[in-house]
Design a protein around this motif. Structure first.
Motif, PDB file in Angstrom:
ATOM      1  N   HIS A  59      67.208  50.379  53.142  1.00 13.40           N
ATOM      2  CA  HIS A  59      66.280  50.090  54.245  1.00 13.40           C
ATOM      3  C   HIS A  59      66.835  50.523  55.590  1.00 13.40           C
ATOM      4  N   TYR A  60      68.102  50.200  55.790  1.00 13.96           N
ATOM      5  CA  TYR A  60      68.713  50.439  57.091  1.00 13.96           C
ATOM      6  C   TYR A  60      68.721  51.935  57.415  1.00 13.96           C
ATOM      7  N   TYR A  64      64.754  50.972  59.042  1.00 12.05           N
ATOM      8  CA  TYR A  64      64.400  49.554  59.103  1.00 12.05           C
ATOM      9  C   TYR A  64      65.621  48.795  59.606  1.00 12.05           C
ATOM     10  N   ASN A  67      66.626  43.259  60.433  1.00 10.85           N
ATOM     11  CA  ASN A  67      66.900  42.598  59.159  1.00 10.85           C
ATOM     12  C   ASN A  67      67.047  41.126  59.480  1.00 10.85           C
ATOM     13  N   SER A  93      61.679  41.327  51.097  1.00 12.23           N
ATOM     14  CA  SER A  93      62.397  42.010  50.016  1.00 12.23           C
ATOM     15  C   SER A  93      63.108  41.047  49.067  1.00 12.23           C
ATOM     16  N   HIS A 114      62.141  42.648  56.482  1.00 15.34           N
ATOM     17  CA  HIS A 114      62.604  43.924  57.036  1.00 15.34           C
ATOM     18  C   HIS A 114      61.552  44.516  57.952  1.00 15.34           C
TER      19      HIS A 114
END
Lengths: 157, 150
Positions: A59-60, A64, A67, A93, A114
């Motif tokens: 994701h990062y 995204y 968090n 998630s 996220h």
């Protein structure tokens, strides 16, 4: 689940080899027949031991950067129903029931949210709050300020 | 920037990598490219960190055990304590978060009692109480992540 199933899980938990015949490579590692490895993985998929097989994005890295671990204090006798509702949202998630540690930690429902940034995580959390309504006695967003280690979930024998 | 093939692979194959002898050939067929191109593109995405991995996502605690743990660490000891925690092979995520409980990490072990042992060692080495928050029930249906390209 038998010993070979466990060996297959250990051998594939960090990913499949990016080769023409990845299951042949896994089969060599676990000392089994490739067709057997595939059959067993199909069975584990049917049983829900494997949730999905595919590409697992970070994701990062995909932008995204927000968090937020959102934590909620909901009544124990309603947590399953409420958890399933929140767990089905596409921006959540992970959604788990975890124990409270009273008096300092009253939260029993953990939902990872996220978003592209902090503000979008806050907006999504507000949407969860609206869904839970007054069944949630209290909630918090714990933003991550630093990733100190991230190696992907893997078991150490 | 990601190219079109890379985006289409991430969009279309989070849960549909077929369990067949040559899975990357199936992706190639669906996307109208060569199998080698798929493998090369996946290697690039893995190397640059866009993908964590390609493979199976397992239900938690199917093999072995895991837990989420939290500690309240004074700011002036955070580096030291975080390093002690991260140094355990069993710790695979370790985040600083905005709360009095500011250090959050996941411990996973294939061996029974492995998680408790790490919790105890961390408490002993740091002198700080570790909150143990194991999963009691999982409510998330993991269908992959719906990305919105911008």
């Amino acid at each position: 689940m038998d010993d070979l199933d466990r060996r297959i899980i250990m051998a594939t938990q960090e990913g499949l080899p990016l080769t023409l015949r990845p299951y042949d490579d896994v089969a060599k590692t676990v000392d089994a027949d490739p067709a057997d490895v595939i059959e067993r993985m199909k069975r584990m998929l049917d049983q829900g031991i494997i949730r999905r097989v595919g590409v697992v994005p970070n994701h990062y890295a995909l932008g995204y950067r927000g968090n937020g671990m959102t934590v909620w204090d909901v009544p124990d006798d309603r947590i399953q129903e409420l958890g399933r509702k929140v767990g089905a949202l596409d921006y959540v998630s992970h959604c788990y029931h975890r124990p409270r540690h009273l008096p300092h930690w009253p939260y029993n429902l953990f939902c990872m949210v996220h978003g592209k940034d902090r503000q979008s995580v806050e907006e999504q959390t507000a949407r969860i709050a609206a869904i839970l309504g007054n069944t949630a006695r209290d909630h918090r967003i714990l933003f991550s300020t630093r990733i100190l280690k991230k190696s992907g979930l893997r078991l150490v024998a | 920037m990601m190219d079109d093939l890379e985006k289409r692979m991430i969009d279309g194959f989070q849960r549909d990598l077929p369990l067949v002898e040559r899975p990357y050939a199936e992706i190639a067929k669906k996307l109208g490219v060569e199998e080698d191109d798929v493998i090369e593109a996946l290697k690039v995405l893995k190397e640059n960190g866009t993908l964590s991995r390609v493979g199976a996502v397992f239900k938690p605690n199917t093999v072995g055990e895991s837990t989420l743990a939290a500690m309240a660490v004074d700011q002036d000891r955070l580096e030291e304590v975080a390093a002690i925690v991260s140094n355990f092979d069993e710790v695979n995520h370790n985040y600083e978060r905005e709360h009095r409980l500011n250090l959050w990490f996941v411990i996973a072990s294939a061996e029974k009692g492995g998680v408790d042992s790490v919790l105890e060692q961390i408490q002993k080495m740091t002198g700080i109480k570790v909150l143990n928050l194991p999963m009691l029930e999982d409510y998330h249906l993991d269908l992959g992540f719906d990305l919105r390209w911008t």
